[in-house]
Design an enzyme around this catalytic site. Structure first.
Site, PDB file in Angstrom:
ATOM      1  CB  SER A  71       0.839  -0.833   4.116  1.00 49.27           C
ATOM      2  OG  SER A  71      -0.104  -1.852   3.282  1.00 49.27           O
ATOM      3  CE  LYS A  72       0.279  -6.574  10.618  1.00 45.15           C
ATOM      4  NZ  LYS A  72      -0.382  -6.326  11.908  1.00 45.15           N
TER       5      LYS A  72
END
Ligand code: GLU
Length: 507
Positions: free
Chosen positions: A262-263
């Site tokens: 994920s970011k």
């Protein structure tokens, strides 16, 4: 339908593309090109609430930066366009109507409040509310309403949705190119919403209609769409259309191995998660990665050529790519490996490209600080030579300065630990003696200086370490760098001697 391979990358413009999205695009592209097919970009923007300004441009710029040029898509129209779903809006209602008239879909009028109440009631009993075969006859829809009442509501323009009529008591057999045979009990499916009274289709309907009209032969997309596969296959059946073949790609996992990348992992680990910068988030491009490196490491995140080969340019990927060799299980993301790939492609980069990028950095650095010789900072040949000496140690162009500043600037400080270790009591006398020797060298080339210095070391009965280490410290300010005599030849006779004198003064 023709037999031509046609694949599509179908992102929703809801923000920047995660590198997982780029990998999906890449696999589509490779499969298309390998099979002499077409790679299509379709923008799935039916959900206007999630539309983000600039996201479509971002997607196109990212694909172009990676060299994944689409054959058809926004701005590259064909008889299959338009390629933005918002521009195809008028098309979908006809297909929703078609399904209703054949009994494969129905109108449902249940308000969000009543659906919520059903959900809550089920939760209380520890159950999940699913709108499907087991309760649809009891809910507020055209299956339970009289034809007159249905007509009245439609005439009154009451809000409705169109739901798919999932079959009861059937077992679906689906083949996925990557996952093999999958069996699905249709009783577990819900009657998904296909169309809303605001005239907009949902993802499911628009996706199937478009894939059909665009003559898509293979749907290659992320694993997160696997739960929708049964519905999609049933929709093809309901329309009487031949379904494309499906391939669901494995997830890209966190560096620690568990969970989807994920970011936040990027922020935590200090590595980019997007191909290009987006707002505050640095992209691969801006972080100094070459697109070849990004394409190469992404290709191998989930696909295995079946050989030991690790470096693949785009055309080699096309040649070798095989969907059947894509893994079922998630691929762990390794940020260190991405740097390793960049190191490789930096070594392969054309000198002129490296020169151009490094000159920008030099210009910035040296407009703030003095160089020992201004002419050299503008001398392409000199800078190119510097690059050839140091690039082996670099993974990014932005590391060049740290590795080479002493080719442009006289050191103004010396690594303390190195001084402690290498600057002995005898050192000043040794270096003092060396000065006239260096002054006498006619051709101050690397081999000539080396020969003179080494002969002298022998004659004086000194050890190499006694001379070479302090000499390097004097030239570089540290004990690092390429071959010492290459450095001296590069900066020249005058500057080399000046640096010795300076160090004798300072240390
Ligand atoms: N619009 C979907 C997405 O954003 C496309 C899924 C598909 O490829 O069918 O991922």
């Amino acid at each position: 339908m023709s037999n031509k391979v046609r694949v599509r990358f179908a992102p929703s413009p809801t923000g920047p593309l995660h590198i997982g999205g780029i990998r999906t695009a890449l696999y589509n592209y490779l499969f298309a090109k390998k099979n002499k097919g077409d790679f299509i970009l379709r923008i799935e923007d039916t959900d206007q609430n999630r539309y983000v300004q600039g996201a479509e441009d971002y997607i196109i710029n990212s694909l172009n930066w990676c060299g994944l040029y689409f054959d058809e898509g926004p701005g590259k129209e064909s008889e299959h366009g338009p390629f933005r779903q918002s521009e195809r809006k008028s098309l979908y209602k006809k297909y929703a109507d078609l399904l209703i008239s054949s009994g494969k879909a129905y109108y449902a009028f249940d308000s969000p409040e009543s659906l919520n109440a059903h959900r809550k009631e089920h939760e209380k009993k520890g159950k999940t509310f699913i709108y499907n075969w087991h309760n649809r006859l009891k809910l507020d829809n055209s299956l339970s309403l009289s034809p007159e009442e249905l007509q009245r509501r439609l005439d009154n323009k009451e809000n409705f949705v169109v739901r798919f009529y999932s079959p009861q008591d059937e077992v679906l057999l689906i083949t996925d190119i990557i996952r093999g045979d999958i069996q699905i009990d249709t009783n577990t499916l819900d009657d998904k919403v296909l169309f809303k009274s605001d005239g907009m289709p949902t993802y499911h309907l628009a996706n199937i209609v478009d894939d059909h009209l665009m003559e898509i032969s293979h749907v290659i997309r992320g694993e997160e769409w696997l739960p929708s596969l049964a519905l999609h296959v049933l929709l093809y059946e309901a329309f009487g259309w031949q379904a494309p073949k499906f391939a669901h790609l494995p997830l890209i996992m966190k560096p620690e191995g568990k969970g989807k990348l994920s970011k936040r992992d990027g922020e935590k680990g200090g590595f980019p998660i997007f191909p290009l910068s987006w707002g505050e988030s640095l992209g691969y491009k801006e972080a100094g990665y070459f697109p070849e490196a990004v394409v190469n490491f992404l290709a191998l995140l989930g696909w295995n050529p079946g050989t030991e080969q690790e470096f693949f340019k785009l055309d080699e990927l096309i040649e070798n790519f095989d969907l059947k060799k894509v893994h079922k299980s998630g691929a762990r993301f390794d940020p260190e490996k991405t740097k390793w790939y960049n190191h490789h492609y930096l070594q392969e980069q054309e000198d002129s490209i490296l020169l151009h990028s490094f000159k920008d950095i030099l210009f910035e650095k040296l407009s703030a600080e003095e160089s020992f010789d201004h002419a050299r900072t503008n001398d392409d040949e000199y800078i190119a030579k510097v690059i050839s000496f140091i690039k082996e140690r670099a993974s990014f162009v932005h590391e060049f300065w740290e590795l080479s500043h002493y080719f442009f600037q006289t050191p103004n400080s010396y690594n303390e630990r190195a001084v402690k270790k290498q600057w002995k009591d005898s050192t000043p006398a040794i270096l003092n003696k060396l000065i006239p020797l260096l002054e006498a060298v006619q051709d101050f080339s690397s081999p000539d200086v080396e020969e003179v210095v080494k002969n002298w070391i022998g004659k004086e009965g000194l050890s190499f370490g006694q001379v070479m280490a302090p000499l390097r410290l004097v030239m570089v300010g540290d004990l690092k760098g390429p071959h010492l005599f290459d450095i001296m030849a590069m900066i020249g006779q005058e500057e080399s001697i000046k640096r010795i004198r300076l160090a004798l003064n300072k240390l």
